[in-house]
Structure formats: structure tokens, C-alpha cells
Design an enzyme around this catalytic site. Structure first.
Site, PDB file in Angstrom:
ATOM      1  N   PRO A 130       0.809  -1.221   0.000  1.00  0.00           N
ATOM      2  CA  PRO A 130       0.000   0.000   0.000  1.00  0.00           C
ATOM      3  C   PRO A 130       0.848   1.280   0.000  1.00  0.00           C
ATOM      4  CG  PRO A 130      -0.906  -1.605   1.535  1.00  0.00           C
ATOM      5  CD  PRO A 130       0.375  -2.182   1.023  1.00  0.00           C
ATOM      6  N   GLY A 133       4.547   1.367  -4.058  1.00  0.00           N
ATOM      7  CA  GLY A 133       4.314   0.842  -5.406  1.00  0.00           C
ATOM      8  C   GLY A 133       5.519   1.218  -6.242  1.00  0.00           C
ATOM      9  N   SER A 134       5.545   2.486  -6.690  1.00  0.00           N
ATOM     10  CA  SER A 134       6.721   2.961  -7.430  1.00  0.00           C
ATOM     11  C   SER A 134       7.946   3.013  -6.513  1.00  0.00           C
ATOM     12  CB  SER A 134       6.463   4.368  -7.991  1.00  0.00           C
ATOM     13  OG  SER A 134       5.245   4.412  -8.678  1.00  0.00           O
ATOM     14  N   ILE A 159      -1.710  -7.653  -6.259  1.00  0.00           N
ATOM     15  CA  ILE A 159      -0.977  -8.849  -6.673  1.00  0.00           C
ATOM     16  C   ILE A 159      -1.799  -9.640  -7.700  1.00  0.00           C
ATOM     17  CG2 ILE A 159       0.234 -10.925  -5.895  1.00  0.00           C
ATOM     18  CD1 ILE A 159       1.321  -8.041  -4.967  1.00  0.00           C
ATOM     19  N   ARG A 243      10.016  -6.494 -18.625  1.00  0.00           N
ATOM     20  CA  ARG A 243       9.448  -5.172 -18.924  1.00  0.00           C
ATOM     21  C   ARG A 243       9.171  -4.995 -20.415  1.00  0.00           C
ATOM     22  NH1 ARG A 243      12.214  -1.338 -15.222  1.00  0.00           N
ATOM     23  NH2 ARG A 243      10.432  -1.600 -13.834  1.00  0.00           N
ATOM     24  N   GLY A 340     -16.882   5.282 -34.009  1.00  0.00           N
ATOM     25  CA  GLY A 340     -18.071   6.050 -33.623  1.00  0.00           C
ATOM     26  C   GLY A 340     -18.743   5.427 -32.400  1.00  0.00           C
ATOM     27  N   GLY A 341     -20.072   5.420 -32.382  1.00  0.00           N
ATOM     28  CA  GLY A 341     -20.823   4.883 -31.229  1.00  0.00           C
ATOM     29  C   GLY A 341     -20.461   3.437 -30.938  1.00  0.00           C
ATOM     30  N   GLU A 364       4.493  -2.500 -13.457  1.00  0.00           N
ATOM     31  CA  GLU A 364       5.903  -2.775 -13.820  1.00  0.00           C
ATOM     32  C   GLU A 364       6.648  -1.492 -14.180  1.00  0.00           C
ATOM     33  OE1 GLU A 364       6.878  -6.311 -16.090  1.00  0.00           O
ATOM     34  OE2 GLU A 364       4.973  -7.198 -15.491  1.00  0.00           O
TER      35      GLU A 364
END
Ligand SMILES: Cc1cc2nc3c(=O)[nH]c(=O)nc-3n(C[C@H](O)[C@H](O)[C@H](O)COP(=O)(O)OP(=O)(O)OC[C@H]3O[C@@H](n4cnc5c(N)ncnc54)[C@H](O)[C@@H]3O)c2cc1C
Length: 381
Positions: A130, A133-134, A159, A243, A340-341, A364
Site C-alpha cells: 500500500p 508501489g513505485s 498482486i 518489462r 463512432g458509437g 511494472e
């Protein structure tokens, strides 16, 4: 029909072209799968991909260890992503979750790879928390040595495969030195007492994801992967391999968006002519095709460089991941616009791609972090 001309680039060998053709045929028969229950879908995908032999590329063979073939990993992720984001996810996790074992595991630890390579066990990579992260070096989770065991306490979050994995590669603070130099990696089987799922997390493109609690989780010292205090280095070495494969997955999503767009602009009539006759639409298609090729060049350059035996490909992998994921976001956004839609209609292919691509710019190593990495590497050159 997807463009396969890139397979003739000098990055590839004949066995890569054979792999791409065989996997393409398998995907046509087996994908996409029903995503309504992602846990079940992932387990089924892992079983069927295991049976087909695709996971033999995801981890080394413990009986005949050879370096991972990063070009094959990228080709597989690109191809799977073109057909089904969940299949790509399931494949990616079998590699990322066992990456530390492939690169640094003891022969006893590597016995797990017999199972993951057959799709008989699912793996996960538990690094994020928590508060970190980075900022990986800010990790709270502790592993304290007690006799011939380590005792793990803390929380891991975001995870992938959390809750359905059979084994976790878990990073924790062992405290040999402050910050990044005091982390270690552990092999933690899912059934270990004290390891529980605190929460299942739902994201815009559903994948199995969880927050995990570790309360007095005891693992033998023999479950330490590599040396104590080397966990940060291990995690970065694994990410160095995997990566560029995130870039490959993004490339697969982008290629699918381009293919869908090419079909749409030829078949949709507007103002009495195919949509493709509008020059602004041609401009979008040109930008998309250019982004796809440029991303492919960066992804396969990184993979080829690693396969040539480069110990680290930090710069190449960061460029591949940053460029391929960021440009794929733009390619897919253009595809949505041109549809479009129908582009935002729930269940349409491009709507699914629009949701699938977003997280790849965050996990990552977020795009912003990749820029920092590239800038530092440029100053070092
Ligand atoms: C779908 C999904 C799957 C994931 N799977 C896994 C997994 O299997 N295992 C695992 O361990 N983790 C996993 N993660 C976690 C992922 O790696 C983290 O979300 C990521 O590292 C970002 O950390 P954070 O969410 O804490 O955001 P923060 O660290 O709070 O960062 C937020 C934002 O700040 C900016 N930022 C951060 N650092 C810098 C910097 N140095 N310079 C400039 N800007 C910066 C970026 O824009 C970043 O997106 C997953 C995440 C997602 C969304």
C-alpha cells in the site's frame, strides 16, 4: 489479417517465425475465452496453454537450464494480446511469478518450474505494498530470521493472480542495510499458514487481483531466493527481462485496434463512400500504423539485445515499455473514435482494448518512472 511482415526483420530466427505461426493457429481455435468468471477463465487458460506447451517459454527448464528467449516471450505476449487480454495476462504471470526462480533459484526451488511450465501450478509476483508501489525501497513488509526459518509479516497489494496462485515470489525487508539494500526475495507456497487474501480488487479490465496479508508466515531459510539483501537487485533483474514483454502486450492490443480499424474504414459507408475515403481518417490510420511499427522496433530491439547476452537492458526495456504502452493507448483511442458509437459499445472489440491498455502504463514501472530511467541512462551514456 494482421501484418506479419515484421517477422522478417533481422531480430528473428526461423524458430521464432515457426512459433508465431503455430501460436496464431492455436489462438484462432482457442481464443477468446468467456471472461464472466475471471478466476475460472484464468485457471482454464493456464491449463490449456500448459497443455499446448506455451509455458515452456515462460520459465527455464530446471533439467536443462538455458537463458529465457525474450523474443519468444514478446512474440507470445503480442500474439495472445491480439486475441484475448486475459490469455496474455495468464501467460505473463507464469513468467513474472517464476522469474526469480528462473534467474536465481536453487535447483530445489526450481522444481516448481516443472509444474508451472506445464500449467499445473499458477505463480504470482508480490512486490507492491500500500505504501510502496513505485517507491519499492520504502517497503514495510518484514522478514525476521528465527532459527532456520524466516517469519514474514505485512501486506502486499495489487498482486496479479492473488488468491488463485499456487506459489508467490514475495519481497520483504530483511534489514542487511537501509532502503533498497535491505530487501530479500522468498518463495512462499500459497497454502503456507498465515498467508490470507485480505481483499479481491476489481479493475476496469477484470483480472484476478488481490491484497494479501502475511501474519507470522514461516518459511524455511531454503526458501530465500538468491542472497539476503539482494531482493531489490533480483526484482530489477526480473523486470529487466519482463518489462519489454509489457510493451509487446501493448503492441498486440495496438495491432488488433489497427486491424479492427482497417476493417471498419473499408466497410463503413459515409457520405456515399467508404469511410477510408476521408483524408482525415487516412491520416489517423497512417499515424496508427506508424506507431505500431515504431513500437515493434523498440520492443524487439530490447528483446534481441537481451537475447544477445546483454547483462542488463535497462534503457532498451524502459524505452520499449514506455513507447509501446503510451502509443498503444493513442492507437486504441483513435480506433474507438473511428468506430463512432460502436467504439464505446460495451462488448465491442475496441471498447475492450480501451479498458485493457490502461493498466499497462501503470504497472511494472509507471510511464513517468520509465522516463526517469531513460533520462538517467542518457546522462550515463
Ligand atoms: C492491474 C495491475 C496489476 C498489478 N500487478 C502487480 C503484481 O502482480 N505484483 C506487484 O507487485 N504489483 C502489481 N501491481 C502494482 C503496480 O506495480 C503499482 O500499481 C505501480 O508500481 C504503481 O504504484 P502505485 O499504484 O502505488 O502508485 P504510486 O507509486 O503512488 O504512483 C502514482 C503515480 O505517481 C507517478 N510517479 C511515481 N513515481 C514517479 C517518479 N519517480 N517520477 C515521476 N512520477 C512518478 C506515476 O504517474 C504513478 O502512476 C499491479 C497494478 C495494477 C494496476
Amino acid at each position: 489479417m494482421p501484418d506479419t511482415s515484421f517477422l522478417h526483420w533481422p531480430f528473428f530466427e526461423d524458430h521464432h517465425r515457426t512459433l508465431a505461426a503455430d501460436l496464431e493457429a492455436w489462438c484462432v481455435k482457442n481464443l477468446p475465452v468467456d471472461h464472466s468468471d475471471v478466476d475460472r477463465a484464468c485457471k482454464q487458460l493456464v491449463a490449456s496453454m500448459g497443455e499446448a506447451g506455451w509455458f515452456t517459454y515462460s520459465a527455464i527448464d530446471p533439467d536443462d537450464p538455458k537463458p529465457l528467449d525474450v523474443r519468444a516471450l514478446c512474440l507470445i505476449r503480442e500474439t495472445l494480446a491480439r486475441y484475448d487480454g486475459l490469455a496474455d495476462f495468464a501467460f505473463a504471470m507464469q513468467g513474472l511469478g517464476t522469474g526469480c526462480l528462473s534467474l536465481f533459484g536453487t535447483s530445489e526451488q526450481r522444481q516448481w518450474l516443472h509444474k508451472t511450465r506445464k500449467g499445473e501450478a499458477l505463480s504470482a509476483f508480490a512486490l507492491s505494498e500500500p505504501r510502496s508501489g513505485s517507491d519499492v525501497a520504502n517497503m514495510d513488509m518484514a522478514a525476521i530470521l528465527d532459527g532456520n526459518e524466516y517469519v514474514l509479516n505485512g501486506t502486499k497489494t495489487w498482486i496479479s493472480n492473488g488468491g488463485i496462485a499456487d506459489l508467490y515470489c514475495v519481497f520483504a525487508r530483511t534489514g542487511e542495510a537501509p532502503g533498497a539494500r535491505g530487501l530479500s526475495a522468498f518463495l512462499v507456497p500459497a497454502e503456507t499458514i498465515g498467508l490470507t487474501v485480505a481483499e479481491r480488487l476489481e479493475v476496469i479490465a477484470p483480472h484476478p487481483l488481490a491484497t494479501l496479508n502475511f501474519k507470522d508466515v514461516r518459511v524455511p531459510v531454503s526458501n530465500l531466493i538468491g542472497d539476503a539483501g539482494q531482493g531489490f537487485k533480483l526484482s530489477m533483474s526480473v523486470l529487466d527481462v519482463f518489462r519489454s514483454t509489457v510493451g509487446a502486450a501493448a503492441l498486440g492490443f495496438a495491432r488488433r485496434a489497427l486491424d479492427e480499424t482497417i476493417g471498419r474504414v473499408q466497410n463503413r459507408e459515409l457520405f456515399g463512400a467508404p469511410l477510408f475515403d476521408l483524408q482525415m481518417v487516412q491520416g489517423h490510420v497512417a499515424d496508427m500504423a506508424l506507431d505500431v511499427d515504431a513500437a515493434a522496433l523498440l520492443v524487439y530491439r530490447a528483446a534481441w539485445t537481451k537475447d544477445q547476452g546483454a547483462p542488463r537492458v535497462t534503457r532498451e526495456a524502459a524505452m520499449a515499455k514506455l513507447y509501446a504502452t503510451d502509443r498503444a493507448q493513442d492507437v486504441i483511442d483513435k480506433a474507438v473514435q473511428i468506430h463512432g458509437g460502436d467504439g464505446v459499445k460495451k462488448g465491442s472489440v475496441v471498447e475492450g482494448l480501451y479498458r485493457e491498455i490502461r493498466a499497462l502504463r501503470i504497472y511494472e514501472g509507471a510511464s513517468d518512472v520509465q522516463k526517469v530511467v531513460i533520462a538517467r541512462q542518457a546522462l550515463r551514456a
